[in-house]
Enzyme design. Structure first.
Site, PDB file in Angstrom:
ATOM      1  N   CYS A  29       0.811  -1.229   0.000  1.00 44.71           N
ATOM      2  CA  CYS A  29       0.000   0.000   0.000  1.00 44.71           C
ATOM      3  C   CYS A  29       0.842   1.276   0.000  1.00 44.71           C
ATOM      4  O   CYS A  29       0.318   2.358  -0.247  1.00 44.71           O
ATOM      5  CB  CYS A  29      -0.959   0.009   1.180  1.00 44.71           C
ATOM      6  N   HIS A  77      -3.304   7.244   2.914  1.00 42.17           N
ATOM      7  CA  HIS A  77      -3.710   5.983   2.287  1.00 42.17           C
ATOM      8  C   HIS A  77      -5.097   5.607   2.793  1.00 42.17           C
ATOM      9  O   HIS A  77      -5.345   5.558   3.992  1.00 42.17           O
ATOM     10  CB  HIS A  77      -2.687   4.897   2.622  1.00 42.17           C
ATOM     11  N   ASN A 136     -10.189   0.126   0.040  1.00 48.04           N
ATOM     12  CA  ASN A 136      -8.729   0.217   0.102  1.00 48.04           C
ATOM     13  C   ASN A 136      -8.179  -0.315  -1.221  1.00 48.04           C
ATOM     14  O   ASN A 136      -8.262  -1.507  -1.494  1.00 48.04           O
ATOM     15  CB  ASN A 136      -8.230  -0.617   1.286  1.00 48.04           C
TER      16      ASN A 136
HETATM   17  O1  UT7 Z   1      -3.719  -1.267   3.381  1.00 48.76           O
HETATM   18  C1  UT7 Z   1      -2.682  -1.643   4.261  1.00 48.76           C
HETATM   19  C2  UT7 Z   1      -3.039  -1.227   5.590  1.00 48.76           C
HETATM   20  N1  UT7 Z   1      -4.262  -1.882   5.986  1.00 48.76           N
HETATM   21  C3  UT7 Z   1      -4.910  -1.412   6.979  1.00 48.76           C
HETATM   22  O2  UT7 Z   1      -4.503  -0.390   7.476  1.00 48.76           O
HETATM   23  C4  UT7 Z   1      -6.072  -2.188   7.562  1.00 48.76           C
HETATM   24  C5  UT7 Z   1      -5.978  -2.078   9.048  1.00 48.76           C
HETATM   25  N2  UT7 Z   1      -6.991  -2.815   9.789  1.00 48.76           N
HETATM   26  C6  UT7 Z   1      -8.296  -2.479   9.780  1.00 48.76           C
HETATM   27  O3  UT7 Z   1      -8.738  -1.616   9.068  1.00 48.76           O
HETATM   28  C7  UT7 Z   1      -9.172  -3.192  10.765  1.00 48.76           C
HETATM   29  O4  UT7 Z   1      -8.375  -3.908  11.672  1.00 48.76           O
HETATM   30  C8  UT7 Z   1     -10.196  -4.155  10.122  1.00 48.76           C
HETATM   31  C9  UT7 Z   1     -11.253  -3.361   9.377  1.00 48.76           C
HETATM   32  C10 UT7 Z   1      -9.463  -5.113   9.203  1.00 48.76           C
HETATM   33  C11 UT7 Z   1     -10.912  -4.952  11.198  1.00 48.76           C
HETATM   34  O5  UT7 Z   1     -11.512  -4.077  12.136  1.00 48.76           O
HETATM   35  P1  UT7 Z   1     -11.243  -4.266  13.704  1.00 48.76           P
HETATM   36  O6  UT7 Z   1     -12.096  -3.302  14.378  1.00 48.76           O
HETATM   37  O7  UT7 Z   1      -9.758  -4.184  13.924  1.00 48.76           O
HETATM   38  O8  UT7 Z   1     -11.781  -5.724  13.961  1.00 48.76           O
HETATM   39  P2  UT7 Z   1     -11.013  -7.028  14.459  1.00 48.76           P
HETATM   40  O9  UT7 Z   1     -10.167  -7.597  13.370  1.00 48.76           O
HETATM   41  O10 UT7 Z   1     -10.361  -6.779  15.776  1.00 48.76           O
HETATM   42  O11 UT7 Z   1     -12.240  -7.945  14.691  1.00 48.76           O
HETATM   43  C12 UT7 Z   1     -13.294  -7.579  15.598  1.00 48.76           C
HETATM   44  C13 UT7 Z   1     -14.424  -8.553  15.416  1.00 48.76           C
HETATM   45  C14 UT7 Z   1     -13.955 -10.007  15.376  1.00 48.76           C
HETATM   46  O12 UT7 Z   1     -14.931 -10.783  16.049  1.00 48.76           O
HETATM   47  P3  UT7 Z   1     -14.683 -11.279  17.567  1.00 48.76           P
HETATM   48  O13 UT7 Z   1     -13.417 -12.094  17.514  1.00 48.76           O
HETATM   49  O14 UT7 Z   1     -14.540 -10.015  18.355  1.00 48.76           O
HETATM   50  O15 UT7 Z   1     -15.911 -12.055  17.849  1.00 48.76           O
HETATM   51  C15 UT7 Z   1     -13.953 -10.333  13.920  1.00 48.76           C
HETATM   52  O16 UT7 Z   1     -14.170 -11.715  13.676  1.00 48.76           O
HETATM   53  O17 UT7 Z   1     -15.036  -8.312  14.152  1.00 48.76           O
HETATM   54  C16 UT7 Z   1     -15.126  -9.533  13.430  1.00 48.76           C
HETATM   55  N3  UT7 Z   1     -15.086  -9.242  12.016  1.00 48.76           N
HETATM   56  C17 UT7 Z   1     -16.191  -9.019  11.294  1.00 48.76           C
HETATM   57  N4  UT7 Z   1     -17.489  -9.020  11.628  1.00 48.76           N
HETATM   58  C18 UT7 Z   1     -18.392  -8.750  10.661  1.00 48.76           C
HETATM   59  C19 UT7 Z   1     -14.004  -9.122  11.200  1.00 48.76           C
HETATM   60  N5  UT7 Z   1     -14.394  -8.829   9.956  1.00 48.76           N
HETATM   61  C20 UT7 Z   1     -15.750  -8.771   9.987  1.00 48.76           C
HETATM   62  C21 UT7 Z   1     -16.723  -8.499   9.013  1.00 48.76           C
HETATM   63  N6  UT7 Z   1     -18.024  -8.503   9.400  1.00 48.76           N
HETATM   64  N7  UT7 Z   1     -16.420  -8.231   7.730  1.00 48.76           N
END
Ligand code: UT7
Length: 337
Positions: A116, A258, A288
């Site tokens: 990215c 980004h 993204n």
């Molecule tokens: O481009 C390069 C750089 N990339 C980035 O900067 C991306 C950085 N990361 C992010 O934007 C975020 O971490 C995400 C959008 C990928 C995820 O958001 P988050 O708030 O960090 O969620 P998480 O990964 O900590 O997951 C929280 C919960 C989990 O459930 P439990 O374990 O708490 O029950 C995930 O399984 O959200 C769940 N989850 C979803 N739920 C519904 C993860 N993806 C989804 C989804 N729909 N699509």
């Protein structure tokens, strides 16, 4: 003597197929509400079957050349630098094919792999070629088809990424003219390479002789750790660069981060003390798009009349590698195509 590399053309291309959060909610265990509140993304574009990264790069490249008023025969471009995570083939690079399809002749053409942050790395490489007197005009493209590497069983990555391409033309110029690049900051931390990767398909896996699982052939990301690192590094790199070029943060007109996640963009702006209304956001429409993200955000802001000639812009990116980088540039008042 050339004092600066100057932005002189900008082009953007998005494939026509729009994929909404509702469509993804039919395919994955997710909801429009989760995607919107956790990422800010409402829709993204994905290519139709058979369309590859090079195809998008050619479209964006054409538009940037048009925006830069490059002659119809496309002579006068000395090099093409293409940033992508999703090349058409593992070998050869995609840039030579794109250069040939754009009719650029036998120019230097090569890919940059910095995920990215790729566009910022490519811009720095192009600017250095200009400052060294090697090139007078360079076409820089960021192009991606993440939809081709997303794990169809992984909801956390499938809802985030989109396809697209953005391109700019840099030329020789003066440091005091609108469009001049004032400086760069680049960095990396390879000890964190596993946070964002496609585990299989490279020499590490092939040399080990292991048979990859299906999941290992797709893009993987440790979202939460990446989130924290993205905020830290984009804010720190931005600060370093603002100090280096002597721009007080209050003089910034636009922060072009980004487009990874609206919460990341807000956090970076807050760390830097940039008001929310000076933060360029288009991820709600495109998701993204990795190496294409910054030129697409710039093109969108310009198309909405948000950028005025002479405005101070700070571009900042973060991605797999880990890699990060920032660019300080003024807006040249060009018309994107
Ligand atoms: O481009 C390069 C750089 N990339 C980035 O900067 C991306 C950085 N990361 C992010 O934007 C975020 O971490 C995400 C959008 C990928 C995820 O958001 P988050 O708030 O960090 O969620 P998480 O990964 O900590 O997951 C929280 C919960 C989990 O459930 P439990 O374990 O708490 O029950 C995930 O399984 O959200 C769940 N989850 C979803 N739920 C519904 C993860 N993806 C989804 C989804 N729909 N699509």
């Amino acid at each position: 003597m050339t004092e600066a590399a100057v932005l002189t053309g900008l082009g953007a291309y998005l494939p026509p197929r729009r994929v909404t959060n509702e469509e993804l909610a039919d395919r994955f265990d997710t909801t429009d509400e989760w995607i919107t509140t956790r990422t800010g993304i409402r829709t993204r574009r994905w290519v139709d079957p058979g369309v590859c990264t090079g195809d998008l790069a050619v479209e964006a490249g054409h538009r940037a050349l048009k925006s830069a008023n490059i002659a119809a025969d496309h002579t006068g471009i000395d090099a093409l630098v293409l940033a992508t995570t999703t090349p058409d083939h593992p070998c050869p690079g995609t840039a030579p094919d794109v250069a040939a399809r754009l009719g650029l002749g036998s120019v230097a053409a090569f890919d940059i792999s910095a995920v990215c942050s790729g566009f910022v790395y490519a811009l720095e490489t192009a600017a250095n070629s200009i400052l060294a007197g090697r090139s007078r005009k360079v076409l820089v493209i960021g192009a991606e088809t993440y939809s081709t590497i997303l794990d169809p069983t992984d909801r956390s990555t499938s809802v985030i990424f989109g396809d697209g391409a953005g391109a700019v033309v840099l030329r020789t110029g003066r440091a005091d003219e609108p469009g001049a690049i004032a400086g760069f900051d680049l960095g990396s931390d390879g000890s964190q390479r596993e946070l964002i990767s496609i585990p299989a398909g490279g020499s590490r896996q092939r040399s080990a002789g292991t048979v990859p699982t299906e999941a290992e052939q797709y893009f993987t990301m440790h979202g939460r750790k990446v989130f924290v690192s993205a905020v830290q590094h984009m804010a720190a790199s931005s600060r370093t660069l603002l100090d280096r070029v002597g721009w007080p943060v209050g003089t910034l007109n636009h922060l072009v981060g980004h487009q990874a996640n609206i919460r990341i963009l807000r956090a970076v702006a807050e760390h830097l003390g940039v008001p929310a209304e000076r933060t360029v956001v288009n991820l709600d429409q495109v998701g993204n798009t990795s190496a294409a993200s910054i030129p697409l955000a710039l093109a969108d802001a310009a198309a909405h009349g948000a950028l005025s000639p002479g405005d101070r812009l700070l571009l900042t990116a973060f991605g797999g590698g880990l890699t990060w980088g920032s660019v300080a540039i003024t807006w040249p008042g060009i018309t994107p195509a």
